[in-house]
Write a protein that holds these residues in place. Sequence first.
Motif, mmCIF file in Angstrom:
data_model
loop_
_atom_site.group_PDB
_atom_site.id
_atom_site.type_symbol
_atom_site.label_atom_id
_atom_site.label_comp_id
_atom_site.label_asym_id
_atom_site.label_seq_id
_atom_site.Cartn_x
_atom_site.Cartn_y
_atom_site.Cartn_z
ATOM 1 N N ILE A 254 0.847 -1.192 0.000
ATOM 2 C CA ILE A 254 0.000 0.000 0.000
ATOM 3 C C ILE A 254 0.885 1.247 0.000
ATOM 4 O O ILE A 254 2.039 1.203 0.450
ATOM 5 C CB ILE A 254 -0.987 0.017 1.183
ATOM 6 N N PRO A 255 0.394 2.370 -0.519
ATOM 7 C CA PRO A 255 1.239 3.566 -0.617
ATOM 8 C C PRO A 255 1.617 4.173 0.733
ATOM 9 O O PRO A 255 2.719 4.692 0.879
ATOM 10 C CB PRO A 255 0.373 4.544 -1.426
ATOM 11 N N ARG A 256 0.706 4.153 1.716
ATOM 12 C CA ARG A 256 0.984 4.817 2.999
ATOM 13 C C ARG A 256 1.864 3.891 3.844
ATOM 14 O O ARG A 256 1.417 2.888 4.388
ATOM 15 C CB ARG A 256 -0.325 5.133 3.726
ATOM 16 N N GLN A 257 3.126 4.258 3.968
ATOM 17 C CA GLN A 257 4.083 3.457 4.716
ATOM 18 C C GLN A 257 4.708 4.314 5.823
ATOM 19 O O GLN A 257 4.953 5.494 5.630
ATOM 20 C CB GLN A 257 5.184 2.937 3.780
ATOM 21 N N ILE A 261 -1.993 -3.274 8.445
ATOM 22 C CA ILE A 261 -3.235 -3.641 7.759
ATOM 23 C C ILE A 261 -3.773 -4.909 8.405
ATOM 24 O O ILE A 261 -3.321 -6.009 8.128
ATOM 25 C CB ILE A 261 -2.993 -3.851 6.251
ATOM 26 N N HIS A 262 -4.726 -4.739 9.287
ATOM 27 C CA HIS A 262 -5.242 -5.857 10.081
ATOM 28 C C HIS A 262 -6.332 -6.626 9.353
ATOM 29 O O HIS A 262 -6.388 -7.848 9.430
ATOM 30 C CB HIS A 262 -5.776 -5.322 11.412
ATOM 31 N N VAL A 545 6.539 -13.849 0.475
ATOM 32 C CA VAL A 545 7.011 -12.854 1.444
ATOM 33 C C VAL A 545 6.667 -13.340 2.849
ATOM 34 O O VAL A 545 5.796 -14.200 3.044
ATOM 35 C CB VAL A 545 6.348 -11.479 1.201
ATOM 36 N N GLU A 546 7.366 -12.801 3.832
ATOM 37 C CA GLU A 546 6.977 -13.024 5.224
ATOM 38 C C GLU A 546 5.607 -12.409 5.431
ATOM 39 O O GLU A 546 5.360 -11.272 5.031
ATOM 40 C CB GLU A 546 7.997 -12.367 6.152
ATOM 41 N N TYR A 547 4.694 -13.159 6.037
ATOM 42 C CA TYR A 547 3.348 -12.603 6.191
ATOM 43 C C TYR A 547 2.761 -12.923 7.549
ATOM 44 O O TYR A 547 3.112 -13.901 8.200
ATOM 45 C CB TYR A 547 2.428 -13.095 5.060
ATOM 46 N N ASP A 548 1.846 -12.053 7.956
ATOM 47 C CA ASP A 548 1.098 -12.204 9.203
ATOM 48 C C ASP A 548 -0.327 -11.760 8.899
ATOM 49 O O ASP A 548 -0.638 -10.572 8.946
ATOM 50 C CB ASP A 548 1.733 -11.349 10.296
ATOM 51 N N ALA A 549 -1.190 -12.693 8.530
ATOM 52 C CA ALA A 549 -2.551 -12.355 8.097
ATOM 53 C C ALA A 549 -3.545 -12.741 9.179
ATOM 54 O O ALA A 549 -3.625 -13.903 9.571
ATOM 55 C CB ALA A 549 -2.897 -13.049 6.790
ATOM 56 N N ARG A 550 -4.342 -11.768 9.628
ATOM 57 C CA ARG A 550 -5.377 -12.022 10.629
ATOM 58 C C ARG A 550 -6.720 -12.331 9.988
ATOM 59 O O ARG A 550 -7.686 -12.550 10.698
ATOM 60 C CB ARG A 550 -5.523 -10.799 11.532
ATOM 61 N N LYS A 551 -6.770 -12.318 8.661
ATOM 62 C CA LYS A 551 -8.038 -12.540 7.992
ATOM 63 C C LYS A 551 -7.777 -13.153 6.623
ATOM 64 O O LYS A 551 -6.725 -12.941 6.026
ATOM 65 C CB LYS A 551 -8.796 -11.213 7.842
ATOM 66 N N ASN A 569 1.971 -6.676 9.116
ATOM 67 C CA ASN A 569 3.181 -5.975 9.531
ATOM 68 C C ASN A 569 3.980 -5.376 8.382
ATOM 69 O O ASN A 569 4.895 -4.587 8.620
ATOM 70 C CB ASN A 569 4.084 -6.916 10.327
ATOM 71 N N HIS A 570 3.658 -5.766 7.165
ATOM 72 C CA HIS A 570 4.429 -5.280 6.022
ATOM 73 C C HIS A 570 3.602 -4.387 5.098
ATOM 74 O O HIS A 570 4.048 -4.069 3.992
ATOM 75 C CB HIS A 570 5.018 -6.458 5.251
ATOM 76 N N SER A 571 2.420 -4.017 5.543
ATOM 77 C CA SER A 571 1.592 -3.043 4.812
ATOM 78 C C SER A 571 1.346 -3.491 3.377
ATOM 79 O O SER A 571 1.515 -2.716 2.431
ATOM 80 C CB SER A 571 2.274 -1.665 4.821
ATOM 81 N N GLU A 572 0.913 -4.741 3.227
ATOM 82 C CA GLU A 572 0.696 -5.303 1.901
ATOM 83 C C GLU A 572 -0.660 -6.003 1.827
ATOM 84 O O GLU A 572 -1.184 -6.461 2.846
ATOM 85 C CB GLU A 572 1.792 -6.324 1.559
ATOM 86 N N LEU A 573 -1.194 -6.094 0.621
ATOM 87 C CA LEU A 573 -2.353 -6.917 0.327
ATOM 88 C C LEU A 573 -1.877 -8.042 -0.580
ATOM 89 O O LEU A 573 -1.176 -7.805 -1.564
ATOM 90 C CB LEU A 573 -3.444 -6.096 -0.361
#
Length: 580
Positions: A254-257, A261-262, A545-551, A569-573
Amino acid sequence: MNRNGQRCVHALGLLTLIAGAALADSPPTLVGEVRGTGSGPMEGVIVIARREGSPVATAVSTDDQGHFAFPGDRLRSGRYRLSIRAVGFALPEASPAPAVTVGRGVPARVDLALIRVTDPNSLAAQLTSLEWLNSFPGSEAQKDLITRNLVNCAFCHSLERIARSSHTAEEFIEVIRRMGTYETDHSSAERVQIVAPPAPREGLQWWGRDARAIADYLASVNLSSGRTAWDYELRPLPHPAGKATRAIITVFPIPRQPSVIHDLDVDSNGNVWYGNTAWDFIGRLDPRSGRFSEWPAPNFLPPAAPGVDRIRGVQDIQVDGADHVWAAVGGTGLAMFAPETGKWRSFQLPVVWKNPFLSPVRPGDVGIWATGLGAVPDGDLRHEQAFRLDLKTGELSAGIPLFDDKPSPADPAHAHPLNYCYMMDQDQAGNFLCTAPEASSIARADVVSGRATLIPVPTPHAYPRRGYRDDHDRFWFGEFYADRVGMIDLKTNRVVEYPIPEKYVSPYYARPDLRGGVWISSLGSDRLLRLDPASGEITQYLMPVEYDARKVVVDRRAKHTTVWLPNKNHSELIRVEVPD
């Protein structure tokens, strides 16, 4: 036949291979083969392509012959840099990021030769938290102690940080005291939130466990006491194989870093909406164009209460049947955003503290559910209630008490009672349900009678986290501590569990798709799981990528099975597409 002829024949073979797959909507534009030193063709190597000037990454995996192919509709014309993910292997240092120009017509070809990683420090940098936990010496009870407590650390960083540290047990006590002051869902951004002063050293508890025992064990597996190397074998998991290699994965930063992103959801047009938990914004991605948009969100500060702080930013996001976006904004409010007007409508709950989640709102649902804690006369927060907001009238139902008022022995000074509601949903009749982690149960409440009941899951201390109801009135959920996936039939209240073969996967969110599969996010493994309930088979897709997805959210309008993950934690979709 000359070399060019051989390449054309091989490219045509790969063309046939990819065209035969259900995901192949266009011929491939980039193909190749991956071989490893001393191992020949390699299966399960993730090949990642990034177009120069673009942050978006597209990834595919090699098949059992070492072949990979990128469909043409996933890569635009241009110059790309390639990288790989394959634990135990790496590209040669002389060529760490091969470049290739992709166009139309005959597909571009890049063959990759990987070298085996023999240096322990280099191998250590490739391990996931799950692989570190598998590598650590110690008893199952000691590892249980870590994964039941320090999984909260792995929310924000890998266990590699612990393994590489040189802290003594005494120093780890101070680390534990400091970590206990952070709010886990927000501290991974630079806007660190302090929620409490450090606890006293003596008799220090962390989530009801003896911090001294945790500190002693951590100091036994790291590089303290003058150790310069680990005195145990590093144990990577096998590379993906078979079904687990058949996916196309796209990562959209995402652009805003920096951001957190939960949660996210998908509207009827395939647009992805997300809540920014580090900032008071919601955002939208149009995956067809790659364009991002965002809007500021309203916020509500809760009344002053000891030990309670508002959730900063926007946490949960739910898109309803009219494509309105519902947000669990900070404080005690709910808010609905209408994309067609760009305006918000806000609703207050009569509570002191609100659960930062909302129930999903499907086409035909008449209400949306939320929960919050009320205050007893002495000001202590005890009583959690469920409220349903009527989507047409905006009227709020009377609160339905869900649990008793006994405080948690693990955290008696704070707001959460012993039993509390975590992820919520509603059955087909519109009645409330939620996971109750501490009670290892599913809580249900009838909107007419106002009565709530608890249905325990078969495995004690399973700690059900988040889930979703399917079209057959069954609610699927992850059992975080039990390494299982649960399902409750909402017609009969019968609960069925499906074991995950790998221990410490920590299944978090379970989401049924439209073809009978159930997708499960896990923490610390970088793997997205898909359960086939008919056979019990679980396929594990390794992310690039390393990921932490709550959903996990299913795009119901997509041609092929497509799921989305918020990489917190990495501001990605992250979009994952698989053949049906």
